[in-house]
Design a protein around this motif. Structure first.
Motif, PDB file in Angstrom:
ATOM      1  N   CYS A  85      55.018 -79.620 -25.777  1.00 14.80           N
ATOM      2  CA  CYS A  85      55.664 -78.304 -25.661  1.00 14.80           C
ATOM      3  C   CYS A  85      56.294 -78.126 -24.280  1.00 14.80           C
ATOM      4  O   CYS A  85      55.890 -77.248 -23.519  1.00 14.80           O
ATOM      5  CB  CYS A  85      54.666 -77.185 -25.956  1.00 14.80           C
ATOM      6  N   PRO A  86      57.306 -78.935 -23.953  1.00 18.07           N
ATOM      7  CA  PRO A  86      57.957 -78.810 -22.653  1.00 18.07           C
ATOM      8  C   PRO A  86      59.013 -77.719 -22.623  1.00 18.07           C
ATOM      9  O   PRO A  86      59.520 -77.287 -23.657  1.00 18.07           O
ATOM     10  CB  PRO A  86      58.622 -80.177 -22.484  1.00 18.07           C
ATOM     11  N   ASP A  87      59.350 -77.315 -21.430  1.00 21.48           N
ATOM     12  CA  ASP A  87      60.544 -76.520 -21.168  1.00 21.48           C
ATOM     13  C   ASP A  87      61.698 -77.509 -20.963  1.00 21.48           C
ATOM     14  O   ASP A  87      61.499 -78.732 -20.964  1.00 21.48           O
ATOM     15  CB  ASP A  87      60.322 -75.684 -19.903  1.00 21.48           C
ATOM     16  N   LYS A  88      62.895 -77.005 -20.778  1.00 25.88           N
ATOM     17  CA  LYS A  88      64.052 -77.852 -20.471  1.00 25.88           C
ATOM     18  C   LYS A  88      63.862 -78.539 -19.133  1.00 25.88           C
ATOM     19  O   LYS A  88      63.061 -78.096 -18.301  1.00 25.88           O
ATOM     20  CB  LYS A  88      65.300 -76.981 -20.401  1.00 25.88           C
ATOM     21  N   PHE A  89      64.607 -79.599 -18.893  1.00 23.33           N
ATOM     22  CA  PHE A  89      64.804 -80.162 -17.562  1.00 23.33           C
ATOM     23  C   PHE A  89      66.164 -79.635 -17.121  1.00 23.33           C
ATOM     24  O   PHE A  89      67.205 -80.158 -17.518  1.00 23.33           O
ATOM     25  CB  PHE A  89      64.793 -81.686 -17.600  1.00 23.33           C
ATOM     26  N   PRO A  93      59.110 -77.332 -28.676  1.00 23.85           N
ATOM     27  CA  PRO A  93      59.865 -77.087 -27.435  1.00 23.85           C
ATOM     28  C   PRO A  93      59.800 -75.606 -27.057  1.00 23.85           C
ATOM     29  O   PRO A  93      59.792 -74.724 -27.926  1.00 23.85           O
ATOM     30  CB  PRO A  93      61.289 -77.495 -27.805  1.00 23.85           C
ATOM     31  N   LEU A  94      59.783 -75.344 -25.756  1.00 23.41           N
ATOM     32  CA  LEU A  94      59.609 -73.974 -25.279  1.00 23.41           C
ATOM     33  C   LEU A  94      60.726 -73.563 -24.325  1.00 23.41           C
ATOM     34  O   LEU A  94      61.516 -74.388 -23.860  1.00 23.41           O
ATOM     35  CB  LEU A  94      58.262 -73.832 -24.576  1.00 23.41           C
ATOM     36  N   ALA A  95      60.783 -72.281 -24.044  1.00 27.14           N
ATOM     37  CA  ALA A  95      61.700 -71.719 -23.052  1.00 27.14           C
ATOM     38  C   ALA A  95      61.125 -70.382 -22.626  1.00 27.14           C
ATOM     39  O   ALA A  95      60.333 -69.768 -23.352  1.00 27.14           O
ATOM     40  CB  ALA A  95      63.089 -71.511 -23.652  1.00 27.14           C
ATOM     41  N   ASP A  96      61.511 -69.929 -21.438  1.00 26.59           N
ATOM     42  CA  ASP A  96      61.244 -68.538 -21.090  1.00 26.59           C
ATOM     43  C   ASP A  96      62.514 -67.775 -21.447  1.00 26.59           C
ATOM     44  O   ASP A  96      63.041 -67.959 -22.523  1.00 26.59           O
ATOM     45  CB  ASP A  96      60.812 -68.396 -19.629  1.00 26.59           C
ATOM     46  N   GLY A  97      63.040 -66.971 -20.591  1.00 28.10           N
ATOM     47  CA  GLY A  97      64.279 -66.284 -20.948  1.00 28.10           C
ATOM     48  C   GLY A  97      65.527 -66.990 -20.494  1.00 28.10           C
ATOM     49  O   GLY A  97      66.632 -66.524 -20.766  1.00 28.10           O
ATOM     50  N   GLY A  98      65.372 -68.118 -19.793  1.00 24.81           N
ATOM     51  CA  GLY A  98      66.508 -68.784 -19.189  1.00 24.81           C
ATOM     52  C   GLY A  98      67.248 -69.709 -20.126  1.00 24.81           C
ATOM     53  O   GLY A  98      67.142 -69.599 -21.360  1.00 24.81           O
ATOM     54  N   THR A 131      53.163 -80.754 -21.480  1.00 23.52           N
ATOM     55  CA  THR A 131      54.252 -79.820 -21.221  1.00 23.52           C
ATOM     56  C   THR A 131      55.061 -80.356 -20.046  1.00 23.52           C
ATOM     57  O   THR A 131      54.832 -81.464 -19.588  1.00 23.52           O
ATOM     58  CB  THR A 131      53.714 -78.398 -20.950  1.00 23.52           C
ATOM     59  N   GLY A 132      56.031 -79.600 -19.573  1.00 23.65           N
ATOM     60  CA  GLY A 132      56.817 -80.083 -18.451  1.00 23.65           C
ATOM     61  C   GLY A 132      58.075 -79.292 -18.210  1.00 23.65           C
ATOM     62  O   GLY A 132      58.422 -78.379 -18.966  1.00 23.65           O
ATOM     63  N   GLU A 133      58.765 -79.654 -17.133  1.00 21.61           N
ATOM     64  CA  GLU A 133      60.026 -79.034 -16.744  1.00 21.61           C
ATOM     65  C   GLU A 133      60.696 -79.918 -15.706  1.00 21.61           C
ATOM     66  O   GLU A 133      60.110 -80.906 -15.246  1.00 21.61           O
ATOM     67  CB  GLU A 133      59.790 -77.632 -16.187  1.00 21.61           C
ATOM     68  N   LEU A 173      53.964 -72.251 -11.307  1.00 22.65           N
ATOM     69  CA  LEU A 173      52.676 -71.658 -11.632  1.00 22.65           C
ATOM     70  C   LEU A 173      52.701 -70.147 -11.542  1.00 22.65           C
ATOM     71  O   LEU A 173      51.659 -69.496 -11.584  1.00 22.65           O
ATOM     72  CB  LEU A 173      51.600 -72.230 -10.702  1.00 22.65           C
ATOM     73  N   ARG A 174      53.901 -69.575 -11.438  1.00 24.59           N
ATOM     74  CA  ARG A 174      54.035 -68.124 -11.324  1.00 24.59           C
ATOM     75  C   ARG A 174      54.953 -67.594 -12.418  1.00 24.59           C
ATOM     76  O   ARG A 174      56.084 -67.234 -12.179  1.00 24.59           O
ATOM     77  CB  ARG A 174      54.558 -67.755  -9.934  1.00 24.59           C
ATOM     78  N   GLY A 175      54.424 -67.568 -13.626  1.00 31.64           N
ATOM     79  CA  GLY A 175      55.147 -66.953 -14.734  1.00 31.64           C
ATOM     80  C   GLY A 175      56.079 -67.861 -15.484  1.00 31.64           C
ATOM     81  O   GLY A 175      56.809 -67.404 -16.353  1.00 31.64           O
ATOM     82  N   LYS A 176      56.096 -69.159 -15.180  1.00 37.77           N
ATOM     83  CA  LYS A 176      56.971 -70.082 -15.886  1.00 37.77           C
ATOM     84  C   LYS A 176      56.256 -70.665 -17.104  1.00 37.77           C
ATOM     85  O   LYS A 176      55.073 -70.445 -17.339  1.00 37.77           O
ATOM     86  CB  LYS A 176      57.411 -71.213 -14.942  1.00 37.77           C
TER      87      LYS A 176
END
Length: 387
Positions: A14-18, A48-53, A297-299, A307-310
């Motif tokens: 479950c990574p975020d984008k690079f 796969p994951l994302a925040d709002g970006g 996971t990853g980015e 480690l602050r809300g990502k």
């Protein structure tokens, strides 16, 4: 929970984008491909994951289905850009992301100047979502190259900031110091706006949009002071002239997201919601976490901000709460082991270090061959973890 079953391990990817290199689905697919070369019988759950970006719409489209609609918009300098909205199957909700119109990645280094960049293109995306008939529009905020408190977005929606002569202000954050009044009313047709963000910074002050994020967008110290003062002035105009705008707009949590676009959404009567929380629910991440032996996971850059809300912080914390090991793969790793471990990260692997022996250095290889590197790291992880 860690031990493999007779059918092999169950692994959640479950990574975020690079950012600027690979979208989250491609990151997950590359790691999975490498893992399967070593442990083909293991059960890999890909989420796969994302925040709002950037990547917010793509990840939600994979999770929710629905219909993706292309929208012509403009970038932070007013040049044509390609955007899209995601409509749910029933058409009731539309999802879009600010980065498609306001993204920092749309600008060269020399073009980055938050005094002049605009969120107007995001307003065009929101307008398209409203015209689609959706009743709720969820706007992913993140990765922006703007610092105009959403003034451009408001103008595209029918609310134009005016100067003392009654003329429309130029675009960009600096011009907001000359705002005297607003002309027009928001063309939202009763649609509810939601800002999807994991940034809780306010619009103004030491922890506000200009001070915290302005330097990333090209602002020097003098620019930061100018922009913060301009946004403070504009916030008073919004509170006075925009019906329903909440009092104390400049101090509201989330208002500083995406260069103050969060504040504009709040001024329009909208609300804020955790971007990673929304994606987590859509992808069924919590249910998946309850069933796995390992989380990967990853980015792109695993650093102090991670480690602050990502995404990584949310995943690692959830894994830790379940007693499940969590491994991070990243382009670069600069977070200390102790800090990472406290957040729930068992180990972290860097593409730059993986390619460290290559001629020209690991960074060049990590940027030019990320898929190869992630496959190789996936195989390495399988050799270390699969049983």
């Amino acid at each position: 929970m860690w031990a493999a079953t007779l059918l092999g391990m169950r692994v959640l990817l479950c990574p975020d984008k690079f950012a600027g290199t690979l979208p989250a689905p491609e990151v997950a697919a590359a790691v999975a491909a490498g893992w399967r070369t070593v442990a083909e019988g293991d059960d890999l759950l890909i989420r796969p994951l994302a925040d709002g970006g950037p990547g917010f719409v793509e990840v939600l489209a994979e999770a929710l289905g629905g219909r993706r609609v292309a929208v012509r918009t403009v970038d932070p300098l007013g040049r044509p850009a390609a955007g899209e909205i995601l409509l749910t199957a029933d058409g009731a909700t539309a999802y879009l992301e600010s980065a498609q119109a306001c993204g920092l990645h749309l600008l060269t280094g020399a073009e980055r100047d938050p005094k002049t960049t605009t969120s107007y293109g995001l307003g065009l995306l929101v307008a398209a979502a409203v015209e689609s008939g959706a009743r709720t529009v969820v706007i992913g905020l993140g990765g922006s190259g703007t610092n105009d408190a959403g003034a451009g977005m408001l103008a595209a929606l029918g609310v134009t900031p005016l100067d003392a002569a009654g003329a429309a202000l130029p675009y960009g954050g600096a011009a907001l110091a000359g705002a005297v009044a607003l002309d027009g009313a928001p063309r939202l047709r009763g649609v509810r706006l939601v800002a999807a963000t994991d940034v809780d910074n306010p619009l103004l002050g030491l922890h506000g949009a200009s001070n915290v994020f302005g330097p990333q967008k090209g602002a020097d110290r003098a620019d930061v002071l100018l922009l913060d003062a301009a946004l403070e002035h504009f916030a008073t105009v919004l509170e006075r002239d925009l019906p329903g705008c909440p009092a104390g707009l400049g101090a509201l949590p989330g208002g500083g997201a995406a260069g103050g676009i969060g504040a504009a959404i709040l001024a329009l009567g909208g609300g804020c919601e955790s971007g990673i929380g929304l994606v987590t629910r859509a992808t069924g991440l919590d249910a998946a976490l309850d069933t796995v032996d390992l989380v990967i996971t990853g980015e792109g850059s695993f650093d102090h901000q991670s480690l602050r809300g990502k995404v990584v912080a949310g995943v690692a914390g959830a894994a830790r709460d379940r007693g499940v090991p969590c491994v991070v793969v990243a382009g670069q790793v600069s977070t200390g082991r102790r800090e990472a471990a406290a957040a729930g990260v068992t180990d972290a692997y860097s593409l730059v270090e993986h390619f460290g022996g290559e001629e020209g250095g690991g960074l060049a290889a990590a940027l030019s061959r990320p898929v190869d590197g992630l496959r190789e790291l996936g195989a390495r992880l399988a050799r270390q973890w699969s049983r």
